[in-house]
Design an enzyme around this catalytic site. Sequence first.
Site, PDB file in Angstrom:
ATOM      1  N   ASP A 203       0.888  -1.093  -0.013  1.00 63.88           N
ATOM      2  CA  ASP A 203      -0.037   0.026   0.068  1.00 63.88           C
ATOM      3  C   ASP A 203       0.813   1.261   0.064  1.00 63.88           C
ATOM      4  O   ASP A 203       0.480   2.341   0.090  1.00 63.88           O
ATOM      5  CB  ASP A 203      -1.086   0.006   1.322  1.00 63.88           C
ATOM      6  CG  ASP A 203      -2.231   0.819   1.137  1.00 63.88           C
ATOM      7  OD1 ASP A 203      -2.523   1.058   0.051  1.00 63.88           O
ATOM      8  OD2 ASP A 203      -2.752   1.484   2.182  1.00 63.88           O
ATOM      9  N   SER A 227      -7.728   4.983  -0.257  1.00 66.04           N
ATOM     10  CA  SER A 227      -8.034   3.593  -1.075  1.00 66.04           C
ATOM     11  C   SER A 227      -9.165   3.183  -0.878  1.00 66.04           C
ATOM     12  O   SER A 227      -9.767   3.151   0.094  1.00 66.04           O
ATOM     13  CB  SER A 227      -6.935   2.728  -0.234  1.00 66.04           C
ATOM     14  OG  SER A 227      -5.579   3.326  -0.432  1.00 66.04           O
ATOM     15  N   GLN A 277      -5.262  -1.782  -7.383  1.00 67.85           N
ATOM     16  CA  GLN A 277      -5.867  -0.972  -6.318  1.00 67.85           C
ATOM     17  C   GLN A 277      -6.665   0.162  -7.051  1.00 67.85           C
ATOM     18  O   GLN A 277      -5.890   0.743  -8.071  1.00 67.85           O
ATOM     19  CB  GLN A 277      -4.875  -0.332  -5.088  1.00 67.85           C
ATOM     20  CG  GLN A 277      -5.740   0.480  -4.229  1.00 67.85           C
ATOM     21  CD  GLN A 277      -4.647   1.004  -3.197  1.00 67.85           C
ATOM     22  OE1 GLN A 277      -4.212   2.158  -3.440  1.00 67.85           O
ATOM     23  NE2 GLN A 277      -4.179   0.215  -1.974  1.00 67.85           N
TER      24      GLN A 277
END
Length: 290
Positions: A203, A227, A277
């Site tokens: 991440d 996110s 993502q």
Amino acid sequence: MSDVMQEVLDLLDLETIEKGIFRGPSRNFFGKNVFGGQVLGQALMAAGRTVEGRLPHSLHGYFLRAGDVKTPIVYQVETIRDGKSFCTRNVKGIQHGENIFLMSASFAVPEEGLDHQSTMPEVQGPDDLPSEHQLRALIAPMIPEKIRSVFERERPVEIRPIDPVNPFAPVKKEAVRRQWMKSQSRLPDDPLLHMCILAFASDFGLMSTAMLPHGVSVIQSNVHAASLDHAMWFHRDFRIDEWLLYDMDAPNASASRGMNFGRVFKQDGTLVATVAQEGLMRLHEVQEKY
């Protein structure tokens, strides 16, 4: 073991409340909200605690609400299926009685089969590159005092960017970001632990890849970024305490959302994981952010 690395191991050392229910502490990595990588790593660890003899090959998670760094997260694991080859688990991350995260994870027995992979890009190796921590120290005077201590904090995963970007003076460039990364300390020989820490590290920097062509940064006061979801596929064995190349690109940005992909390679060119993502990236009028 470095102090920052021990903090991550403590985060992943979940407390068992009862069968299928675990609790993990929270930590302030970037501000008032829980870092998405923390939730990914803890949720994957919770799911893995309910499976024997198999390792995860994929996970799909949704970030539903911002997490509170002052409150532990309870993870409820539901057994969906235990088959001969695959096991499936659903995980809920809960704070203050509300779901903040949902994840499905699949676990598989090792198998031999057809094998091919993409080629790792030719890039400079990690040995002669400055770390992200060193680069942040160079721009410390530009960092608002309210967030300086958080921004300068050493991370448990060392990152060495290949083409670093100053988040306080972004310029438009191709939507490609590459960085070497590995844990700050040598870790136990537990494959699930290495996968959870890679999920944690995946991440770092991924969402902001889609911002590169627009010359904006998550640091800017007129940018609202978060996110929305996160998916990973684990392909081959690896160690997170050895250098891995994180090769990221963002093929699309539209409707205030950016689509980001990442591929993770060992130094010898072996592809070990793929990441996807989608992130929210809204522009607002300039306002005081910190």
